[in-house]
Design a protein around this motif. Structure first.
Motif, PDB file in Angstrom:
ATOM      1  N   LYS A  27      18.141  60.623  57.698  1.00  9.92           N
ATOM      2  CA  LYS A  27      18.956  60.715  58.998  1.00  9.92           C
ATOM      3  C   LYS A  27      18.466  59.736  59.999  1.00  9.92           C
ATOM      4  O   LYS A  27      17.259  59.574  60.151  1.00  9.92           O
ATOM      5  N   GLY A  28      19.533  59.385  60.830  1.00  8.22           N
ATOM      6  CA  GLY A  28      19.164  58.579  62.132  1.00  8.22           C
ATOM      7  C   GLY A  28      18.696  56.972  61.726  1.00  8.22           C
ATOM      8  O   GLY A  28      18.393  56.592  62.649  1.00  8.22           O
ATOM      9  N   VAL A  29      19.078  56.496  60.571  1.00  9.29           N
ATOM     10  CA  VAL A  29      18.879  55.149  60.392  1.00  9.29           C
ATOM     11  C   VAL A  29      19.977  54.317  60.894  1.00  9.29           C
ATOM     12  O   VAL A  29      21.001  54.177  60.412  1.00  9.29           O
ATOM     13  N   THR A  30      19.776  53.930  62.136  1.00  7.68           N
ATOM     14  CA  THR A  30      20.913  53.300  62.747  1.00  7.68           C
ATOM     15  C   THR A  30      21.631  52.100  62.216  1.00  7.68           C
ATOM     16  O   THR A  30      20.855  51.065  61.505  1.00  7.68           O
ATOM     17  N   ASN A  31      22.733  51.926  62.128  1.00  6.94           N
ATOM     18  CA  ASN A  31      23.555  50.966  61.192  1.00  6.94           C
ATOM     19  C   ASN A  31      24.400  49.999  62.228  1.00  6.94           C
ATOM     20  O   ASN A  31      25.306  49.373  61.808  1.00  6.94           O
ATOM     21  N   GLN A  32      24.236  50.312  63.323  1.00  8.49           N
ATOM     22  CA  GLN A  32      25.191  49.700  64.473  1.00  8.49           C
ATOM     23  C   GLN A  32      24.517  48.779  65.368  1.00  8.49           C
ATOM     24  O   GLN A  32      23.299  49.033  65.884  1.00  8.49           O
ATOM     25  N   TYR A  33      25.221  47.556  65.865  1.00 10.72           N
ATOM     26  CA  TYR A  33      24.612  46.855  66.817  1.00 10.72           C
ATOM     27  C   TYR A  33      24.234  47.463  67.948  1.00 10.72           C
ATOM     28  O   TYR A  33      25.223  48.021  68.686  1.00 10.72           O
ATOM     29  N   LYS A  34      23.130  47.156  68.770  1.00  9.33           N
ATOM     30  CA  LYS A  34      22.848  47.780  69.879  1.00  9.33           C
ATOM     31  C   LYS A  34      22.249  46.655  70.696  1.00  9.33           C
ATOM     32  O   LYS A  34      21.210  45.899  70.103  1.00  9.33           O
ATOM     33  N   GLN A  35      22.778  46.504  72.037  1.00 10.89           N
ATOM     34  CA  GLN A  35      22.109  45.410  72.756  1.00 10.89           C
ATOM     35  C   GLN A  35      20.920  45.924  73.412  1.00 10.89           C
ATOM     36  O   GLN A  35      21.081  46.793  74.114  1.00 10.89           O
ATOM     37  N   ASP A  36      19.585  45.150  73.440  1.00 12.74           N
ATOM     38  CA  ASP A  36      18.611  45.400  74.325  1.00 12.74           C
ATOM     39  C   ASP A  36      18.569  44.927  75.521  1.00 12.74           C
ATOM     40  O   ASP A  36      18.976  43.795  75.639  1.00 12.74           O
ATOM     41  N   SER A  37      18.579  45.740  76.502  1.00 11.43           N
ATOM     42  CA  SER A  37      18.669  45.165  77.832  1.00 11.43           C
ATOM     43  C   SER A  37      17.354  44.680  78.373  1.00 11.43           C
ATOM     44  O   SER A  37      17.248  44.338  79.512  1.00 11.43           O
ATOM     45  N   GLY A  38      16.038  44.971  77.564  1.00 12.76           N
ATOM     46  CA  GLY A  38      14.901  44.646  78.057  1.00 12.76           C
ATOM     47  C   GLY A  38      14.718  43.011  77.937  1.00 12.76           C
ATOM     48  O   GLY A  38      15.537  42.158  77.702  1.00 12.76           O
ATOM     49  N   SER A  39      13.543  42.756  78.660  1.00 14.03           N
ATOM     50  CA  SER A  39      13.557  41.362  78.801  1.00 14.03           C
ATOM     51  C   SER A  39      12.588  40.548  77.626  1.00 14.03           C
ATOM     52  O   SER A  39      12.018  41.449  76.991  1.00 14.03           O
ATOM     53  N   ASN A  44      19.731  29.094  75.000  1.00  7.70           N
ATOM     54  CA  ASN A  44      18.776  29.325  73.839  1.00  7.70           C
ATOM     55  C   ASN A  44      18.199  30.579  73.825  1.00  7.70           C
ATOM     56  O   ASN A  44      17.670  31.424  73.013  1.00  7.70           O
ATOM     57  N   HIS A  45      17.834  31.014  75.220  1.00  6.76           N
ATOM     58  CA  HIS A  45      17.313  32.202  75.606  1.00  6.76           C
ATOM     59  C   HIS A  45      18.029  33.417  75.203  1.00  6.76           C
ATOM     60  O   HIS A  45      17.548  34.447  74.557  1.00  6.76           O
ATOM     61  N   THR A  46      19.286  33.235  75.712  1.00  7.49           N
ATOM     62  CA  THR A  46      20.427  34.011  75.336  1.00  7.49           C
ATOM     63  C   THR A  46      20.416  34.308  73.683  1.00  7.49           C
ATOM     64  O   THR A  46      20.497  35.561  73.450  1.00  7.49           O
ATOM     65  N   LEU A  47      20.578  33.359  73.040  1.00 11.01           N
ATOM     66  CA  LEU A  47      20.681  33.304  71.579  1.00 11.01           C
ATOM     67  C   LEU A  47      19.353  33.972  70.991  1.00 11.01           C
ATOM     68  O   LEU A  47      19.661  34.790  70.119  1.00 11.01           O
ATOM     69  N   ALA A  48      18.233  33.649  71.699  1.00 13.81           N
ATOM     70  CA  ALA A  48      17.181  34.333  70.952  1.00 13.81           C
ATOM     71  C   ALA A  48      17.195  35.727  71.096  1.00 13.81           C
ATOM     72  O   ALA A  48      16.713  36.483  70.080  1.00 13.81           O
ATOM     73  N   LYS A  49      17.490  36.364  72.259  1.00 15.80           N
ATOM     74  CA  LYS A  49      17.679  37.644  72.367  1.00 15.80           C
ATOM     75  C   LYS A  49      18.850  38.232  71.467  1.00 15.80           C
ATOM     76  O   LYS A  49      18.513  39.353  70.913  1.00 15.80           O
ATOM     77  N   LEU A  50      19.785  37.645  71.414  1.00 18.20           N
ATOM     78  CA  LEU A  50      20.819  38.209  70.770  1.00 18.20           C
ATOM     79  C   LEU A  50      20.443  38.050  69.045  1.00 18.20           C
ATOM     80  O   LEU A  50      20.789  39.162  68.364  1.00 18.20           O
ATOM     81  N   GLN A  51      19.447  37.333  68.609  1.00 16.29           N
ATOM     82  CA  GLN A  51      19.002  37.371  67.378  1.00 16.29           C
ATOM     83  C   GLN A  51      18.151  38.329  67.014  1.00 16.29           C
ATOM     84  O   GLN A  51      17.908  38.968  65.835  1.00 16.29           O
ATOM     85  N   ILE A  94      10.054  37.124  76.546  1.00 23.87           N
ATOM     86  CA  ILE A  94       9.029  36.119  76.960  1.00 23.87           C
ATOM     87  C   ILE A  94       9.811  34.875  76.614  1.00 23.87           C
ATOM     88  O   ILE A  94      10.417  34.725  75.374  1.00 23.87           O
ATOM     89  N   LYS A  95      10.175  33.839  77.254  1.00 23.25           N
ATOM     90  CA  LYS A  95      10.817  32.506  77.040  1.00 23.25           C
ATOM     91  C   LYS A  95       9.733  31.682  76.232  1.00 23.25           C
ATOM     92  O   LYS A  95       8.434  31.691  76.476  1.00 23.25           O
ATOM     93  N   GLY A  96      10.409  31.255  74.924  1.00 22.57           N
ATOM     94  CA  GLY A  96       9.620  30.185  74.317  1.00 22.57           C
ATOM     95  C   GLY A  96       9.781  28.802  74.595  1.00 22.57           C
ATOM     96  O   GLY A  96      10.171  28.396  75.982  1.00 22.57           O
ATOM     97  N   TYR A  97       9.105  27.743  74.046  1.00 25.26           N
ATOM     98  CA  TYR A  97       9.132  26.359  74.579  1.00 25.26           C
ATOM     99  C   TYR A  97      10.333  25.813  75.111  1.00 25.26           C
ATOM    100  O   TYR A  97      10.767  25.252  75.896  1.00 25.26           O
ATOM    101  N   ARG A  98      11.536  26.162  74.002  1.00 22.90           N
ATOM    102  CA  ARG A  98      12.816  25.634  74.348  1.00 22.90           C
ATOM    103  C   ARG A  98      13.647  26.195  74.930  1.00 22.90           C
ATOM    104  O   ARG A  98      15.036  26.041  75.158  1.00 22.90           O
ATOM    105  N   GLU A  99      13.202  27.585  75.764  1.00 18.35           N
ATOM    106  CA  GLU A  99      14.028  28.361  76.723  1.00 18.35           C
ATOM    107  C   GLU A  99      13.592  28.394  78.195  1.00 18.35           C
ATOM    108  O   GLU A  99      14.272  29.096  78.807  1.00 18.35           O
ATOM    109  N   LEU A 100      12.788  27.117  78.261  1.00 19.93           N
ATOM    110  CA  LEU A 100      12.462  26.959  79.681  1.00 19.93           C
ATOM    111  C   LEU A 100      13.141  25.905  80.428  1.00 19.93           C
ATOM    112  O   LEU A 100      13.375  24.627  79.768  1.00 19.93           O
ATOM    113  N   THR A 101      13.269  25.898  81.650  1.00 19.07           N
ATOM    114  CA  THR A 101      13.962  24.570  82.264  1.00 19.07           C
ATOM    115  C   THR A 101      12.770  23.740  82.448  1.00 19.07           C
ATOM    116  O   THR A 101      11.354  24.138  82.175  1.00 19.07           O
TER     117      THR A 101
END
Length: 542
Positions: A238-250, A126-133, A252-259
């Motif tokens: 110019k420079g309006v990015t149109n390509q997917y870029k993965q953010d390596s930053g952290s 869930n946490h990985t999916l939230a970051k991907l979204q 914060i986990k939500g309610y459903r992203e914690l053990t």
């Protein structure tokens, strides 16, 4: 394992896998259909789309696996009873308990696996999916333009407002552009309509505007205005990015992203401590206010001051996990202290006072710190003046009023809601896992009571039970967060109800219900109608 046990479990395996894959696919397609607008038109690579679909599966499986267990139990036992295999087994001296035992043990094993799945795998995905979204949302921002608001095209440089956008053609109507790229000039562009397009380099945005005007106002002279009218004008951004870029930053986990243990340590323990501190202040100040005759609103006087129970299912689970040495299951080593938190027992508050002996000025959160009195060190550090300084502190104790009590009451109310929200998430993880065993326990007697029900009975009964169960979960969650019922009762009520029904049906089972010559749903309904008619006839005769 006995041959009989292998045979009974084999009868369940096929329907279980089929129903699990089918139900998961249906719910997954429904979820993806809702998110389709966030995915299309962004030029995302295939591996990102596959990753999105793959990360969407775990939380779907958490819902569909209990359903699949119910479907497989109903179908397998219904088939065994319809083909007289249950009758043959019982005629051979094999009890119904021996037939049910391997299935219930397997369901219990699935329950244990689901607890681990809901606690470890699902929060991580869930946490990985939230970051991907979040990463996907930043891709191609021009497709996220909103009508009738000022949209930021380039931060601090270019802004756009339009009254209407046609999503299919990217046509705009009544367009206003604010160009701040030149510090010496403020440019505003008005147009009746316009088109949006992406340049061939896939990084620049092309805007074609029709029937408008361009106004330039120098920043040095606001009284000067230059206006230029146009029939067609093209603007390249110019420079309006149109390509997917993965953010390596952290993130914060939500309610459903914690053990479970992360929720218990990071939220529940802290919230309970904050509630206890606010409650202590509230009770103490309320007593003072009543003694001094302070007029208080009715809602303050009705505040429940009963302390929360320290026992929790999450706490017991985490204690067990730590006892068996599974520290990697999300048990934090330490929790950083909150900022500006009073350090009790050290004779100091947030203003310092580290060098003052605690027996001279004992810690009291209701008294001002000695350094707030503005006295020189020759008095503060002199034991001869300790009593005088303490009396001065007590004289400056804050007066109790309705505002102070209302502040503590609001803190308690807020912490109660947050506690309920986090406790609901913990209990939900356990309740959904336990539903696998409960549905198996319930499905067996229903299937044996209606052996000729077939696939229609299986689907019909499953849908009814699923609807009742998940409506109970949703309603219970709302009631728990609203403070109407405890979180454990709200999440476990459906499991408890279906367990009672299952035990009752198991005690009412008879040998005749396993015969292939009877036991259909239609026959059962006819018997109910006959009993009702006989009852009405007896009442008429009396």
């Amino acid at each position: 394992m006995k041959i009989l046990h292998k045979y009974v479990l084999k009868e369940h395996l096929g329907p279980l896998l089929f129903s699990l894959s089918t139900l998961t696919s249906l719910l997954l397609l429904n979820y993806i259909a809702k998110r389709l607008i966030d995915l299309v038109g962004k030029g995302l690579p295939w591996d990102v789309l596959l990753k999105f679909f793959g990360l969407s599966i775990p939380f779907t499986v958490a819902l569909t696996l209990p359903m699949a267990v119910m479907v497989s139990t109903l179908y397998a036992f219904s088939r065994l009873a319809a083909e007289s295999e249950i009758t043959a087994l019982r005629a051979s001296g094999i009890s119904l308990r021996s037939i049910l035992t391997p299935v219930l043990l397997a369901a219990f094993g699935v329950t244990l696996l689901m607890i681990v799945f809901n606690d470890q795998i699902m929060p991580s995905t869930n946490h990985t999916l939230a970051k991907l979204q979040d990463d996907i949302a930043r891709t191609k921002p021009t497709f996220a333009l909103r009508e009738q608001v000022i949209n930021e095209i380039q931060p601090g440089r270019l802004y756009l407002r339009t009254n209407h956008i046609e999503e299919q053609s990217n046509k705009m109507r009544e367009v206003t552009i604010y160009d701040l790229s030149d510090p010496s000039t403020r440019r505003t562009i008005y147009a009746d309509s316009g088109n949006l397009a992406i340049a061939p380099n896939q990084t620049d945005l092309l805007m074609t505007l029709y029937n408008g005007s361009m106004q330039d106002v120098p920043t040095s002279n606001s009284e000067q205005l230059q206006r230029l009218f146009f029939d067609e004008n093209m603007i390249a951004v110019k420079g309006v990015t149109n390509q997917y870029k993965q953010d390596s930053g952290s993130k914060i986990k939500g309610y459903r992203e914690l053990t479970i243990c992360e929720t218990q340590a990071i939220y529940i323990n802290r919230l309970e401590d904050e509630f206890a501190r606010a409650q202590t202040r509230f009770v103490k100040n309320l007593a003072i206010a009543r003694e001094t005759g302070v007029e208080l609103p009715e809602k303050i006087l009705k505040r429940d001051t009963v302390p929360h129970s320290k026992f929790s299912l999450g706490g017991a689970y985490c204690a067990f996990v730590e006892m068996i040495g599974l520290k990697s299951w999300g048990i934090p080593d330490s929790i950083p202290p909150e900022e500006n938190e009073w350090m009790t027992g050290l004779g100091r508050g947030p203003y310092g006072g580290l060098n003052l002996p605690t027996d001279m000025y004992p810690y009291d959160p209701d008294l001002p710190d000695v350094h707030q009195l503005g006295l020189p060190d020759s008095i503060l550090y002199n034991p001869l003046y300790a009593d005088s300084v303490q009396r001065l502190r007590e004289a400056q104790r804050p007066k109790v009023d309705a505002v102070m009590l209302e502040s503590d009451r609001m803190v308690m109310a807020d912490r109660t809601v947050e506690l309920a929200r986090n406790q609901v998430e913990i209990h939900k993880k356990f309740a959904l896992a336990a539903a696998c065993f409960v549905f198996c326990l319930l499905g067996a007697p229903i299937a044996l009571k209606f052996p000729r029900g077939g696939i229609g009975m299986t689907i019909g009964v499953s849908l009814i039970i699923f609807a009742l169960y998940y409506v109970g979960l949703i309603a219970g969650s709302s009631l728990a967060i609203a403070g109407k019922v405890p979180a454990w009762a709200a999440m476990w009520a459906a499991n408890f109800l279906f367990t009672v029904i299952a035990i009752y049906l198991l005690t009412r089972m008879r040998a005749e219900s396993s015969s292939a010559r009877g036991g259909g749903m239609a026959e059962y309904i006819d018997n109910l109608k006959l009993k009702w008619q006989n009852r009405k006839a007896r009442k008429g005769q009396s």
